[in-house]
Design a protein around this motif. Structure first.
Motif, PDB file in Angstrom:
ATOM      1  N   ASP A   1      43.483  43.656  36.466  1.00 36.73           N
ATOM      2  CA  ASP A   1      43.838  42.287  36.833  1.00 36.73           C
ATOM      3  C   ASP A   1      45.028  42.356  37.778  1.00 36.73           C
ATOM      4  OD1 ASP A   1      43.900  39.335  36.492  1.00 36.73           O
ATOM      5  OD2 ASP A   1      45.833  39.756  35.573  1.00 36.73           O
ATOM      6  N   ALA A   2      44.850  41.890  39.023  1.00 34.40           N
ATOM      7  CA  ALA A   2      45.918  42.010  40.005  1.00 34.40           C
ATOM      8  C   ALA A   2      46.025  40.752  40.847  1.00 34.40           C
ATOM      9  CB  ALA A   2      45.674  43.214  40.922  1.00 34.40           C
ATOM     10  N   VAL A   3      47.231  40.505  41.319  1.00 37.70           N
ATOM     11  CA  VAL A   3      47.462  39.526  42.370  1.00 37.70           C
ATOM     12  C   VAL A   3      47.251  40.265  43.687  1.00 37.70           C
ATOM     13  CG1 VAL A   3      49.208  38.102  43.509  1.00 37.70           C
ATOM     14  CG2 VAL A   3      49.055  38.134  41.005  1.00 37.70           C
TER      15      VAL A   3
ATOM     16  N   HIS B   1      36.382  40.220  39.363  1.00 39.36           N
ATOM     17  CA  HIS B   1      37.030  40.525  38.090  1.00 39.36           C
ATOM     18  C   HIS B   1      38.392  41.188  38.273  1.00 39.36           C
ATOM     19  CE1 HIS B   1      34.979  44.153  39.372  1.00 39.36           C
ATOM     20  NE2 HIS B   1      35.724  44.866  38.550  1.00 39.36           N
ATOM     21  N   LEU B   2      38.670  41.705  39.467  1.00 40.78           N
ATOM     22  CA  LEU B   2      39.923  42.419  39.694  1.00 40.78           C
ATOM     23  C   LEU B   2      41.042  41.524  40.222  1.00 40.78           C
ATOM     24  CD1 LEU B   2      38.600  45.688  41.410  1.00 40.78           C
ATOM     25  CD2 LEU B   2      39.458  45.448  39.067  1.00 40.78           C
ATOM     26  N   VAL B   3      40.689  40.347  40.735  1.00 40.84           N
ATOM     27  CA  VAL B   3      41.655  39.538  41.486  1.00 40.84           C
ATOM     28  C   VAL B   3      41.937  38.227  40.768  1.00 40.84           C
ATOM     29  CG1 VAL B   3      42.136  38.372  43.673  1.00 40.84           C
ATOM     30  CG2 VAL B   3      40.923  40.579  43.658  1.00 40.84           C
TER      31      VAL B   3
ATOM     32  N   THR C   1      50.805  43.432  38.083  1.00 39.47           N
ATOM     33  CA  THR C   1      50.403  44.303  39.177  1.00 39.47           C
ATOM     34  C   THR C   1      49.993  43.479  40.378  1.00 39.47           C
ATOM     35  OG1 THR C   1      49.620  46.010  37.645  1.00 39.47           O
ATOM     36  CG2 THR C   1      48.795  46.108  39.899  1.00 39.47           C
ATOM     37  N   ALA C   2      50.432  43.933  41.555  1.00 36.07           N
ATOM     38  CA  ALA C   2      49.967  43.356  42.812  1.00 36.07           C
ATOM     39  C   ALA C   2      49.348  44.468  43.644  1.00 36.07           C
ATOM     40  CB  ALA C   2      51.111  42.691  43.569  1.00 36.07           C
ATOM     41  N   VAL C   3      48.235  44.163  44.297  1.00 38.14           N
ATOM     42  CA  VAL C   3      47.617  45.103  45.228  1.00 38.14           C
ATOM     43  C   VAL C   3      47.890  44.576  46.631  1.00 38.14           C
ATOM     44  CG1 VAL C   3      45.334  43.980  45.029  1.00 38.14           C
ATOM     45  CG2 VAL C   3      45.516  46.324  45.907  1.00 38.14           C
ATOM     46  N   LEU C   4      48.391  45.455  47.499  1.00 40.04           N
ATOM     47  CA  LEU C   4      48.898  45.066  48.812  1.00 40.04           C
ATOM     48  C   LEU C   4      48.066  45.734  49.900  1.00 40.04           C
ATOM     49  CD1 LEU C   4      52.672  45.782  48.007  1.00 40.04           C
ATOM     50  CD2 LEU C   4      51.392  43.670  47.547  1.00 40.04           C
TER      51      LEU C   4
END
Length: 308
Positions: A108-110, A130-132, A44-47
């Motif tokens: 967990d994301a990029v 903790h999310l990144v 997963t990536a968050v943009l």
């Protein structure tokens, strides 16, 4: 949503309303083409987008990452999150993004941010570590340095003046807004279906009183954080704690040279943050580094390595 936008977002795309303080955050989600096969292991990536942009600015990257889940909000005061109330600022945006990830069950994301969105990603990693897993800052994230002869308090206006001026204009039709952008030196010469969708999405209201979807008040409150915001300064201390890649474009917001980050800025931040990995992107401007296929191709090897 205009048909031109739906066609570009594609069949993997869905819109999600995420409850946040003051209302719902509009979030675009691209699911992997084979989500059933990858299950919980889906990367997963968050943009996070730029200061007067929207999540549609990531459509070209979404096409290039068919096996990845992408979570892309319209930040507070922009796009279809336009009506979310103040305050704005990087901590507020970071907390909104964290709420979106929690709502979607992402642990967990990029984090990938463009322009102001890179500052949001940086503060997200500091406030919600903790999310990144890693950070990719695209022509943003590092505080802007005053150009020669410009006082620090005037930097944001000097850099973003044209963007701010547009927000106070009205347009009689979508065609008129397309024509406005066709004359823009950073987008007009590079117009394709992704750029057209980006422009078409960026309107609210009804003809003949259409206006850009970013609230001027949001820009005015956020803009200072790009120069000397306390939350950004604090977040820079966390850069050595995780992989951080900083992409810089050779041309600026008006397709001009010097770019947003000239050589002096690159030298300063790579000297002060020696773990920062600098990637000089070739032959793009501040917009086309994410809106154009040529820019996206240069981001991909680094993103894919982290997503694996």
């Amino acid at each position: 949503m205009p048909e031109s936008v739906s066609a570009v977002l594609g069949p993997r795309y869905r819109a999600v309303a995420v409850p946040v303080d003051g209302g719902d955050l509009h979030v675009g989600v691209w699911e992997p083409e084979d989500a059933a096969a990858t299950g919980a292991a889906t990367p997963t990536a968050v943009l996070t987008h730029g200061i007067t942009a929207s999540h549609v600015s990531w459509a070209a990257l979404a096409r290039a990452l068919p096996g990845v889940r992408l979570v892309a909000p319209d930040l507070r005061g922009r796009g279809r999150s336009r009506d979310l109330p103040a305050p704005y600022g990087m901590p507020r945006h970071a907390d909104d993004v964290a709420a979106a990830l929690d709502h979607l069950g992402v642990r967990d994301a990029v984090a990938v941010g463009h322009s102001m969105g890179a500052f949001v990603a940086l503060v997200l990693a500091d406030r919600h570590p903790h999310l990144v897993r890693s950070l990719h800052l695209v022509d943003g994230g590092m505080p802007l340095l005053p150009p020669p002869g410009v006082a620090p308090q005037d930097v944001a206006a000097a850099v973003l003046g044209p963007a701010a001026d547009r927000l106070r204009m009205t347009f009689p039709s979508r065609t008129a807004y397309r024509e406005f952008w066709s004359d823009h030196p950073a987008l007009g010469p590079y117009r394709d279906e992704v750029v057209t969708a980006y422009v078409d999405y960026d309107l609210v209201g009804e003809e003949p009183e259409l206006s850009p979807a970013t609230r001027p008040a949001a820009l005015e409150e956020d803009i200072r954080d790009l120069v000397d915001g306390a939350s950004v300064q604090a977040s820079l201390q966390g850069v050595p704690a995780r992989p951080v890649t900083w992409y810089v474009a050779p041309r600026g917001l008006m397709d001009e040279v010097p770019p947003l980050y000239p050589d002096a800025a690159r030298e300063r931040w790579t000297r002060e943050l020696p773990t920062l990995r600098l990637v000089a992107v070739d032959d793009v401007n501040h917009y086309t580094v994410v809106l154009g296929a040529h820019g996206v191709r240069q981001l991909l090897p680094h993103l894919e390595a982290d997503l694996r």
